[in-house]
Design a protein around this motif. Structure first.
Motif, PDB file in Angstrom:
ATOM      1  N   LEU A   9       0.836  -1.190   0.000  1.00  0.00           N
ATOM      2  CA  LEU A   9       0.000   0.000   0.000  1.00  0.00           C
ATOM      3  C   LEU A   9       0.874   1.246   0.000  1.00  0.00           C
ATOM      4  CD1 LEU A   9      -2.450  -1.226   2.783  1.00  0.00           C
ATOM      5  CD2 LEU A   9      -2.943  -1.170   0.331  1.00  0.00           C
ATOM      6  N   ARG A  10       0.543   2.195  -0.835  1.00  0.00           N
ATOM      7  CA  ARG A  10       1.237   3.470  -0.839  1.00  0.00           C
ATOM      8  C   ARG A  10       0.653   4.365   0.251  1.00  0.00           C
ATOM      9  NH1 ARG A  10       0.724   2.381  -6.615  1.00  0.00           N
ATOM     10  NH2 ARG A  10       2.815   2.060  -7.503  1.00  0.00           N
ATOM     11  N   PRO A  11       1.320   5.471   0.599  1.00  0.00           N
ATOM     12  CA  PRO A  11       0.796   6.358   1.652  1.00  0.00           C
ATOM     13  C   PRO A  11      -0.535   6.999   1.264  1.00  0.00           C
ATOM     14  CG  PRO A  11       3.122   6.790   1.226  1.00  0.00           C
ATOM     15  CD  PRO A  11       2.660   5.875   0.138  1.00  0.00           C
ATOM     16  N   LEU A  12      -1.330   7.287   2.273  1.00  0.00           N
ATOM     17  CA  LEU A  12      -2.581   8.022   2.083  1.00  0.00           C
ATOM     18  C   LEU A  12      -2.393   9.517   2.284  1.00  0.00           C
ATOM     19  CD1 LEU A  12      -5.068   5.641   3.921  1.00  0.00           C
ATOM     20  CD2 LEU A  12      -4.918   6.026   1.461  1.00  0.00           C
ATOM     21  N   ASN A  13      -1.555   9.895   3.231  1.00  0.00           N
ATOM     22  CA  ASN A  13      -1.373  11.313   3.553  1.00  0.00           C
ATOM     23  C   ASN A  13      -0.908  12.090   2.333  1.00  0.00           C
ATOM     24  OD1 ASN A  13      -2.085  11.139   6.295  1.00  0.00           O
ATOM     25  ND2 ASN A  13      -0.046  10.412   6.838  1.00  0.00           N
ATOM     26  N   GLY A  14      -1.634  13.154   2.024  1.00  0.00           N
ATOM     27  CA  GLY A  14      -1.278  14.019   0.920  1.00  0.00           C
ATOM     28  C   GLY A  14      -1.682  13.514  -0.443  1.00  0.00           C
ATOM     29  N   ALA A  15      -2.285  12.320  -0.520  1.00  0.00           N
ATOM     30  CA  ALA A  15      -2.629  11.738  -1.816  1.00  0.00           C
ATOM     31  C   ALA A  15      -4.126  11.503  -1.992  1.00  0.00           C
ATOM     32  CB  ALA A  15      -1.883  10.428  -2.004  1.00  0.00           C
ATOM     33  N   VAL A  16      -4.923  11.740  -0.958  1.00  0.00           N
ATOM     34  CA  VAL A  16      -6.364  11.503  -1.022  1.00  0.00           C
ATOM     35  C   VAL A  16      -7.064  12.782  -1.477  1.00  0.00           C
ATOM     36  CG1 VAL A  16      -8.427  10.903   0.299  1.00  0.00           C
ATOM     37  CG2 VAL A  16      -6.252   9.743   0.783  1.00  0.00           C
ATOM     38  N   ARG A  17      -7.918  12.659  -2.506  1.00  0.00           N
ATOM     39  CA  ARG A  17      -8.674  13.795  -3.017  1.00  0.00           C
ATOM     40  C   ARG A  17     -10.137  13.651  -2.614  1.00  0.00           C
ATOM     41  NH1 ARG A  17      -6.345  12.208  -8.091  1.00  0.00           N
ATOM     42  NH2 ARG A  17      -8.498  11.811  -8.779  1.00  0.00           N
ATOM     43  N   ARG A  18     -10.685  14.675  -1.965  1.00  0.00           N
ATOM     44  CA  ARG A  18     -12.083  14.635  -1.507  1.00  0.00           C
ATOM     45  C   ARG A  18     -12.981  15.437  -2.430  1.00  0.00           C
ATOM     46  NH1 ARG A  18     -13.819  14.614   4.690  1.00  0.00           N
ATOM     47  NH2 ARG A  18     -12.629  12.679   4.344  1.00  0.00           N
ATOM     48  N   THR A  19     -14.124  14.849  -2.778  1.00  0.00           N
ATOM     49  CA  THR A  19     -15.159  15.524  -3.558  1.00  0.00           C
ATOM     50  C   THR A  19     -16.399  15.658  -2.685  1.00  0.00           C
ATOM     51  OG1 THR A  19     -14.336  14.585  -5.623  1.00  0.00           O
ATOM     52  CG2 THR A  19     -16.591  15.430  -5.619  1.00  0.00           C
ATOM     53  N   PRO A  20     -16.762  16.884  -2.257  1.00  0.00           N
ATOM     54  CA  PRO A  20     -17.991  17.056  -1.475  1.00  0.00           C
ATOM     55  C   PRO A  20     -19.218  16.811  -2.355  1.00  0.00           C
ATOM     56  CG  PRO A  20     -16.508  18.944  -1.254  1.00  0.00           C
ATOM     57  CD  PRO A  20     -16.021  18.139  -2.402  1.00  0.00           C
ATOM     58  N   LEU A  21     -20.212  16.162  -1.789  1.00  0.00           N
ATOM     59  CA  LEU A  21     -21.500  15.987  -2.440  1.00  0.00           C
ATOM     60  C   LEU A  21     -22.525  16.843  -1.684  1.00  0.00           C
ATOM     61  CD1 LEU A  21     -21.282  12.098  -2.925  1.00  0.00           C
ATOM     62  CD2 LEU A  21     -20.730  13.873  -4.604  1.00  0.00           C
ATOM     63  N   THR A  22     -23.797  16.549  -1.794  1.00  0.00           N
ATOM     64  CA  THR A  22     -24.812  17.314  -1.077  1.00  0.00           C
ATOM     65  C   THR A  22     -25.205  16.606   0.214  1.00  0.00           C
ATOM     66  OG1 THR A  22     -26.568  16.209  -2.326  1.00  0.00           O
ATOM     67  CG2 THR A  22     -25.714  18.296  -3.207  1.00  0.00           C
ATOM     68  N   HIS A  23     -25.870  17.328   1.101  1.00  0.00           N
ATOM     69  CA  HIS A  23     -26.446  16.773   2.328  1.00  0.00           C
ATOM     70  C   HIS A  23     -25.398  16.175   3.254  1.00  0.00           C
ATOM     71  CE1 HIS A  23     -30.226  17.406   0.308  1.00  0.00           C
ATOM     72  NE2 HIS A  23     -29.913  16.515  -0.645  1.00  0.00           N
ATOM     73  N   GLY A  24     -24.172  16.681   3.213  1.00  0.00           N
ATOM     74  CA  GLY A  24     -23.128  16.196   4.108  1.00  0.00           C
ATOM     75  C   GLY A  24     -22.436  14.935   3.641  1.00  0.00           C
ATOM     76  N   ALA A  25     -22.664  14.520   2.409  1.00  0.00           N
ATOM     77  CA  ALA A  25     -21.992  13.343   1.856  1.00  0.00           C
ATOM     78  C   ALA A  25     -20.705  13.765   1.145  1.00  0.00           C
ATOM     79  CB  ALA A  25     -22.919  12.617   0.883  1.00  0.00           C
ATOM     80  N   TRP A  26     -19.769  12.834   1.038  1.00  0.00           N
ATOM     81  CA  TRP A  26     -18.527  13.105   0.313  1.00  0.00           C
ATOM     82  C   TRP A  26     -17.922  11.804  -0.182  1.00  0.00           C
ATOM     83  CZ3 TRP A  26     -14.743  10.404   2.754  1.00  0.00           C
ATOM     84  CH2 TRP A  26     -14.817  10.253   4.152  1.00  0.00           C
ATOM     85  N   VAL A  27     -16.999  11.938  -1.144  1.00  0.00           N
ATOM     86  CA  VAL A  27     -16.281  10.800  -1.693  1.00  0.00           C
ATOM     87  C   VAL A  27     -14.799  11.139  -1.734  1.00  0.00           C
ATOM     88  CG1 VAL A  27     -15.915   9.334  -3.709  1.00  0.00           C
ATOM     89  CG2 VAL A  27     -18.227  10.018  -3.086  1.00  0.00           C
ATOM     90  N   ASP A  28     -13.959  10.248  -1.219  1.00  0.00           N
ATOM     91  CA  ASP A  28     -12.505  10.371  -1.309  1.00  0.00           C
ATOM     92  C   ASP A  28     -11.975   9.402  -2.367  1.00  0.00           C
ATOM     93  OD1 ASP A  28     -12.334  12.273   0.662  1.00  0.00           O
ATOM     94  OD2 ASP A  28     -11.403  10.980   2.156  1.00  0.00           O
TER      95      ASP A  28
END
Length: 216
Positions: A21-40
């Motif tokens: 597994l490669r590192p997660l820190n600094g490499a995860v991109r978050r996309t906010p959705l509506t109603h408090g939902a999100w996708v990384d």
């Protein structure tokens, strides 16, 4: 399952032999959705994805004991269009890297999730005819509380579609070989997701879903 690995060979995307597994820190991109939902998204999180695909599709005592299921649709019982296997707490998991992924994700999301990931669901999509219909992981606490579902994808890229529950404009994300996708916040309650069928020639794909206790 050897024919599945042969089908994957046409589009090898990861030539690293060591599974890790490669590192997660600094490499995860978050996309906010509506109603408090999100996708990384963390593209290419898994190294040696070809090797892991081979391990999980081996038959006999190695790999995953893939199982078909039946479900009622309208007035008849039909085969579920994918193969499945669920690993609960305390059950031996099919590969050490899946346990390493669980631990690394639990550590990375500790401040937001406030509990570890505990179970692993496996889905095998054999070709473009295999799919999963619109749904949310709302069995148990996912129906009433914010939670997270992490997906590691290996094999041929497939589209994961998301739409607001009750209808609305959809979001389409292509998950590739070794990619990580995490649905968080209210995503399971207020949004739905699906893997649509496709008529395009695509090879097999394995989806590894990591969830906290009481979410399915």
């Amino acid at each position: 399952m050897s024919e599945l690995h042969a089908a994957l060979q046409g589009s090898l995307l990861d030539q690293v032999d060591d599974v890790g597994l490669r590192p997660l820190n600094g490499a995860v991109r978050r996309t906010p959705l509506t109603h408090g939902a999100w996708v990384d998204m963390r593209p290419g999180w898994l190294t040696g994805a070809d090797e892991l695909f081979t391990r999980l599709t081996l038959g006999g005592s190695a790999g995953v004991e893939w199982r078909g299921e039946r479900r009622w649709m309208y007035d008849r019982e039909v085969d579920t269009p994918r193969l499945l296997r669920f690993y609960g707490e305390g059950e031996p998991w099919p590969d050490p890297v899946v346990e390493q992924a669980r631990d690394q994700l639990s550590d990375y999301y500790r401040a937001e999730l406030r509990e570890p990931f505990r179970t692993a669901g496996m889905c095998l999509y054999r070709d473009g005819r295999d799919s999963v219909a619109w749904h949310g992981d709302r069995e148990g606490r996912g129906n009433t509380h914010d939670t997270m579902v992490a997906i590691i994808s290996i094999g041929s890229p497939r589209t994961l579609a998301l739409r607001p529950r009750g209808g609305g404009e959809s979001v389409r994300l292509v998950i590739g070989h070794g990619d990580l996708l995490v649905m968080g916040g209210s995503c399971q309650r207020t949004w739905e997701h699906a893997i649509p069928k496709t008529s395009k020639p695509v090879g097999p794909r394995i989806s590894i879903q990591l969830r906290p206790r009481g979410v399915r």
